[in-house]
Design a protein around this motif. Structure first.
Motif, PDB file in Angstrom:
ATOM      1  N   ASP A  43       0.842  -1.174   0.000  1.00 11.56           N
ATOM      2  CA  ASP A  43       0.000   0.000   0.000  1.00 11.56           C
ATOM      3  C   ASP A  43       0.883   1.231   0.000  1.00 11.56           C
ATOM      4  N   VAL A  44       0.444   2.259  -0.713  1.00 11.84           N
ATOM      5  CA  VAL A  44       1.210   3.500  -0.741  1.00 11.84           C
ATOM      6  C   VAL A  44       0.566   4.595   0.093  1.00 11.84           C
ATOM      7  N   ASP A  45      -0.611   4.298   0.614  1.00 14.61           N
ATOM      8  CA  ASP A  45      -1.195   5.257   1.543  1.00 14.61           C
ATOM      9  C   ASP A  45      -1.555   4.541   2.845  1.00 14.61           C
ATOM     10  N   HIS A  46      -2.071   5.286   3.798  1.00 12.73           N
ATOM     11  CA  HIS A  46      -2.222   4.742   5.143  1.00 12.73           C
ATOM     12  C   HIS A  46      -3.619   5.003   5.693  1.00 12.73           C
ATOM     13  N   SER A  51      -6.824   9.666   0.770  1.00 10.62           N
ATOM     14  CA  SER A  51      -6.782   8.731  -0.358  1.00 10.62           C
ATOM     15  C   SER A  51      -7.173   7.322   0.090  1.00 10.62           C
ATOM     16  N   TYR A  52      -6.752   6.921   1.271  1.00  2.00           N
ATOM     17  CA  TYR A  52      -7.136   5.618   1.817  1.00  2.00           C
ATOM     18  C   TYR A  52      -8.645   5.562   2.025  1.00  2.00           C
ATOM     19  N   ARG A  53      -9.195   6.646   2.553  1.00  5.48           N
ATOM     20  CA  ARG A  53     -10.637   6.697   2.798  1.00  5.48           C
ATOM     21  C   ARG A  53     -11.416   6.609   1.490  1.00  5.48           C
ATOM     22  N   HIS A  54     -10.899   7.216   0.441  1.00  2.72           N
ATOM     23  CA  HIS A  54     -11.563   7.135  -0.866  1.00  2.72           C
ATOM     24  C   HIS A  54     -11.599   5.684  -1.353  1.00  2.72           C
ATOM     25  N   GLY A  58     -14.766   2.600  -1.760  1.00  3.32           N
ATOM     26  CA  GLY A  58     -15.110   1.862  -2.973  1.00  3.32           C
ATOM     27  C   GLY A  58     -14.616   2.453  -4.269  1.00  3.32           C
ATOM     28  N   ALA A  59     -13.804   3.497  -4.222  1.00  3.10           N
ATOM     29  CA  ALA A  59     -13.276   4.073  -5.463  1.00  3.10           C
ATOM     30  C   ALA A  59     -12.425   3.042  -6.203  1.00  3.10           C
ATOM     31  N   ARG A  60     -12.628   2.902  -7.474  1.00  2.00           N
ATOM     32  CA  ARG A  60     -11.865   1.954  -8.300  1.00  2.00           C
ATOM     33  C   ARG A  60     -10.441   2.473  -8.529  1.00  2.00           C
TER      34      ARG A  60
END
Length: 166
Positions: A43-46, A51-54, A58-60
């Motif tokens: 993973d590149v975010d946390h 961005s993780y929350r997006h 369910g963001a593709r």
């Protein structure tokens, strides 16, 4: 774009060799990009970051951008892992793409090897040379693992870029 791989088993020195080759080859005026294959989830975010929350919502795809860089995260869910060829198609054109991993693909490669690991050589037909911390009798060029300039010369020559900036 020319493509060249760096392969080897765990702790063979692949990442260090990649880092040194990117620095050496780009310092010679060539544009270089890299592809790194991970055998595990990454993973590149946390947790907690926007961005993780997006993605969790369910963001593709999530494209994270700033004035210094952008990162596009694409969730694969039940899809098959993209092929190296598909991933290369997503890169902007450069002189050379160095690929860490993808040892079973057919592009030319140099194999990193450290004797202390006790691992056998991959040494298939796509391995054009070796970067090792010991002597090897393999019938192909063998470079000292830390001879970055010589390895870069070999790679650039092997892909036909050696003469471009002379």
């Amino acid at each position: 774009m020319k493509i060249y791989g760096v392969v080897g088993w765990k702790n063979a020195g692949k990442t260090g060799l990649m880092e040194r080759l990117v620095s050496e080859i780009s310092s010679r005026g060539y544009s270089v990009s890299t592809v790194k294959h991970a055998h595990h989830s990454f993973d590149v975010d946390h947790v907690g970051k926007d961005s993780y929350r997006h993605r969790a919502a369910g963001a593709r795809e999530v494209l994270l951008a700033s004035r210094n860089r952008f990162a596009l995260m694409h969730e694969l869910s039940d899809e098959d892992e993209p092929t190296l060829e598909e991933l290369l198609g997503k890169l902007a054109p450069v002189d050379l793409v160095l690929v860490e991993g993808y040892k079973r693909d057919k592009h030319p490669k140099i194999e990193a090897h450290r004797q202390e690991t006790g691992n056998p050589l991959i040494a298939d037909a796509t391995v054009r040379a070796f970067a090792a911390d010991c002597a090897l009798d393999v019938g192909r060029p063998v470079f000292d693992l830390n001879a970055t300039a010589l390895i870069a010369d070999f790679v650039l020559s092997d892909v036909g870029l050696a003469e471009r900036l002379v």
